[in-house]
Design an enzyme around this catalytic site. Structure first.
Site, PDB file in Angstrom:
ATOM      1  N   THR A  53       0.821  -1.213   0.000  1.00 49.32           N
ATOM      2  CA  THR A  53       0.000   0.000   0.000  1.00 49.32           C
ATOM      3  C   THR A  53       0.849   1.255   0.000  1.00 49.32           C
ATOM      4  O   THR A  53       0.446   2.291  -0.523  1.00 49.32           O
ATOM      5  CB  THR A  53      -0.937  -0.025   1.230  1.00 49.32           C
ATOM      6  OG1 THR A  53      -1.873  -1.076   1.044  1.00 49.32           O
ATOM      7  CG2 THR A  53      -1.688   1.279   1.405  1.00 49.32           C
TER       8      THR A  53
ATOM      9  N   SER B  61       1.407  -7.486  -0.777  1.00 47.69           N
ATOM     10  CA  SER B  61       2.092  -8.498   0.032  1.00 47.69           C
ATOM     11  C   SER B  61       1.205  -9.675   0.406  1.00 47.69           C
ATOM     12  O   SER B  61       1.700 -10.683   0.904  1.00 47.69           O
ATOM     13  CB  SER B  61       2.735  -7.876   1.270  1.00 47.69           C
ATOM     14  OG  SER B  61       1.797  -7.658   2.291  1.00 47.69           O
TER      15      SER B  61
ATOM     16  N   THR C  40       1.620  -4.226   4.288  1.00 45.23           N
ATOM     17  CA  THR C  40       1.427  -4.515   5.713  1.00 45.23           C
ATOM     18  C   THR C  40       0.910  -5.934   5.971  1.00 45.23           C
ATOM     19  O   THR C  40       1.090  -6.470   7.059  1.00 45.23           O
ATOM     20  CB  THR C  40       0.423  -3.524   6.343  1.00 45.23           C
ATOM     21  OG1 THR C  40      -0.833  -3.641   5.661  1.00 45.23           O
ATOM     22  CG2 THR C  40       0.921  -2.102   6.279  1.00 45.23           C
ATOM     23  N   ASP C  41       0.260  -6.544   4.961  1.00 38.31           N
ATOM     24  CA  ASP C  41      -0.455  -7.798   5.224  1.00 38.31           C
ATOM     25  C   ASP C  41       0.449  -8.938   5.678  1.00 38.31           C
ATOM     26  O   ASP C  41       0.074  -9.729   6.550  1.00 38.31           O
ATOM     27  CB  ASP C  41      -1.249  -8.228   3.980  1.00 38.31           C
ATOM     28  CG  ASP C  41      -2.458  -7.329   3.726  1.00 38.31           C
ATOM     29  OD1 ASP C  41      -2.789  -6.523   4.615  1.00 38.31           O
ATOM     30  OD2 ASP C  41      -3.054  -7.442   2.650  1.00 38.31           O
TER      31      ASP C  41
HETATM   32  N1  ASP Z   1      -2.691  -5.491   0.736  1.00 38.66           N
HETATM   33  C1  ASP Z   1      -1.620  -4.533   1.052  1.00 38.66           C
HETATM   34  C2  ASP Z   1      -0.309  -5.292   1.110  1.00 38.66           C
HETATM   35  O1  ASP Z   1      -0.088  -5.995   2.057  1.00 38.66           O
HETATM   36  C3  ASP Z   1      -1.933  -3.860   2.328  1.00 38.66           C
HETATM   37  C4  ASP Z   1      -0.912  -2.875   2.815  1.00 38.66           C
HETATM   38  O2  ASP Z   1       0.222  -2.765   2.369  1.00 38.66           O
HETATM   39  O3  ASP Z   1      -1.282  -2.156   3.757  1.00 38.66           O
HETATM   40  O4  ASP Z   1       0.488  -5.165   0.193  1.00 38.66           O
END
Ligand code: ASP
Length: 351
Positions: free
Chosen positions: A35, A82, A115-116
Site C-alpha cells: 500500500t 504483500s 502490511t499484510d
Molecule cells: N494489501 C496490502 C499489502 O499488504 C496492504 C498494505 O500494504 O497495507 O500489500
C-alpha cells in the site's frame, strides 16, 4: 509478479552539497510493493486502491527530506501486494539484503513492504540475514494517493532508524507510525488504522520522531548472525490450520495426503485443539509430520505441556510466536534438517 530490479541514487535526485551528503549514512531502500506504493483514483479512497503500482523513485521523490538524513540508493526488487508474497520472492529479497549487508558501500537497508505479510517477511529476514547493520522494514496503511498518506513519514523514519548506530545488532526492525518494533514481536493488529502494528505483551523496542531515535529495550533472543538458518531455494511445505467449534479432521487428512512436512495449528486459547482435529494431528505426527501448536488469540504464549500431553502426542509448542511466524521458523528449521519434535522444540524455545 515480475520482480524487476532497477537502481537509482537519490542523492542525485535531491541535490545536496557533497560535504553534507558524504557524512550521511548510506542506506539501500529495497521496494517490494504494498500500500505504501499504492494508488487510488481519488484522495479519499483508502480501501479500493491498487497496491504496489508506484515505483520506488516516486516514493522517494515524495520525501525530499530524505536527502538530509541519508544517501539513499534505491532498488525495485518487486511490485506486489504483500498478500501475494511468495517463497521465491522471500529467497530473492533475503539474498539481496545479504549482498547489501556484505558491501562496504552500504550502512543499512530499508525495505518497503505491504502490511499484510510484513510480520512474516520481517521475521524470516530476522532469522536469515547475516550481518549486524540495521535492516528496517516499513509500510503504510494508506495508499500514496490518499489524504494524510502515512507512507512518506514512515519511510523517512525507517531510513532515519537504519542510519543510526543504536540500530546495529538489534536484528531486523520494523519502523511504523513512529514506533520501532522487533521483527520477532511485531504483528498487524488493525485492518484500517494507521497505528496498525503492535508488539503484544512486550511492547515496542523504541521510537523515532523528528530525526531522533530512542531504544527503550534490547532484543533478547538470537537472530541474524547468531542463528544457524540460511536462506535457500528449497522450502519445506508447511501449512497453517485453525481449530474452532465443530472443526473436523478433514483439513489435516487432506494436508497429510498432499505430503506436507509440517502443520502449524492456530489453536484456541493456550493452543488447545478440538479433539477431532487433535486425533488426526497426533496420527500425522506419528508418521513424521512436524506439528506445532500456536494460538489464534493474538497475545500471550502457548505453554509446552510436557510428557503428559505434547510429548506423548509428538507436538511442538510455539511459545509467543503467532501461527504465521511459527510457520516461518518451522520451515527454516526443517530446511536445516531439524525434524524430531525434541529438536524442533529446542528451536522454538531458542529463536
Ligand atoms: N494489501 C496490502 C499489502 O499488504 C496492504 C498494505 O500494504 O497495507 O500489500
Amino acid at each position: 509478479m515480475a520482480a524487476v530490479r532497477t537502481s537509482l541514487t537519490i542523492a542525485a535526485m535531491n541535490t545536496t552539497s557533497a560535504s553534507t551528503s558524504s557524512a550521511l549514512p548510506r542506506i539501500a531502500v529495497l521496494a517490494t510493493g504494498g500500500t505504501i506504493a499504492g494508488a487510488a483514483p481519488d484522495a479519499t479512497n483508502t480501501s479500493g486502491y491498487q497496491a504496489g503500482v508506484v515505483g520506488v523513485g516516486q516514493l522517494l521523490a515524495a520525501v525530499p527530506s530524505l536527502a538530509s538524513v541519508a544517501n539513499v540508493q534505491a532498488e525495485q526488487v518487486a511490485s506486489v501486494d504483500s498478500k501475494d508474497m511468495t517463497l521465491a520472492l522471500w529467497t530473492k529479497l533475503a539474498q539481496r539484503v545479504n549482498a547489501l549487508l556484505a558491501s562496504d558501500e552500504i550502512d543499512g537497508v530499508v525495505i518497503t513492504h505491504g502490511t499484510d505479510t510484513l510480520e512474516e517477511t520481517a521475521y524470516l529476514l530476522h532469522l536469515t540475514v547475516k550481518g549486524d547493520k540495521p535492516v528496517v522494514l516499513t509500510a503504510a496503511m494508506r495508499p500514496s494517493s490518499a489524504l494524510s498518506a502515512d507512507g512518506p513519514l514512515n519511510l523517512l523514519n525507517a531510513v532515519t532508524v537504519a542510519g543510526k548506530a543504536e540500530a546495529k545488532g538489534q536484528g531486523v526492525l520494523v519502523a511504523f507510525n513512529n514506533r520501532i518494533h522487533s521483527a520477532r514481536d511485531v504483528v498487524k493488529t488493525s485492518t484500517y488504522a494507521v497505528d496498525a502494528f503492535q508488539s503484544p505483551e512486550i511492547g515496542a523496542l523504541g521510537w523515532v520522531q523528528d530525526g531522533r531515535v530512542e531504544f527503550q529495550r534490547g532484543v533478547v533472543r538470537p537472530h541474524t548472525l547468531a542463528t544457524p538458518f540460511v536462506i535457500g531455494d528449497a522450502w519445506p511445505v508447511v501449512e497453517v490450520v485453525t481449530s474452532y467449534a465443530g472443526v473436523s479432521r478433514v483439513a489435516i487428512d487432506a494436508l497429510v495426503a498432499a505430503g506436507v512436512q509440517g502443520i502449524v495449528v492456530a489453536g484456541t486459547g493456550n493452543g488447545s485443539i478440538h479433539s477431532a482435529m487433535q486425533t488426526a494431528l497426533a496420527e500425522a505426527a506419528a508418521t513424521g509430520v512436524a506439528v506445532v501448536r500456536s494460538s489464534r488469540v493474538g497475545s500471550g504464549h502457548v505453554m509446552h505441556n510436557g510428557a503428559a500431553a505434547d510429548d506423548a502426542l509428538g507436538f511442538v509448542t510455539a511459545g509467543a510466536l503467532n501461527p504465521y511466524k511459527a510457520r516461518v521458523l518451522l520451515m527454516l528449521a526443517l530446511a536445516a534438517g531439524l525434524t524430531t519434535a525434541a529438536a524442533l522444540q529446542q528451536v522454538f524455545d531458542r529463536y
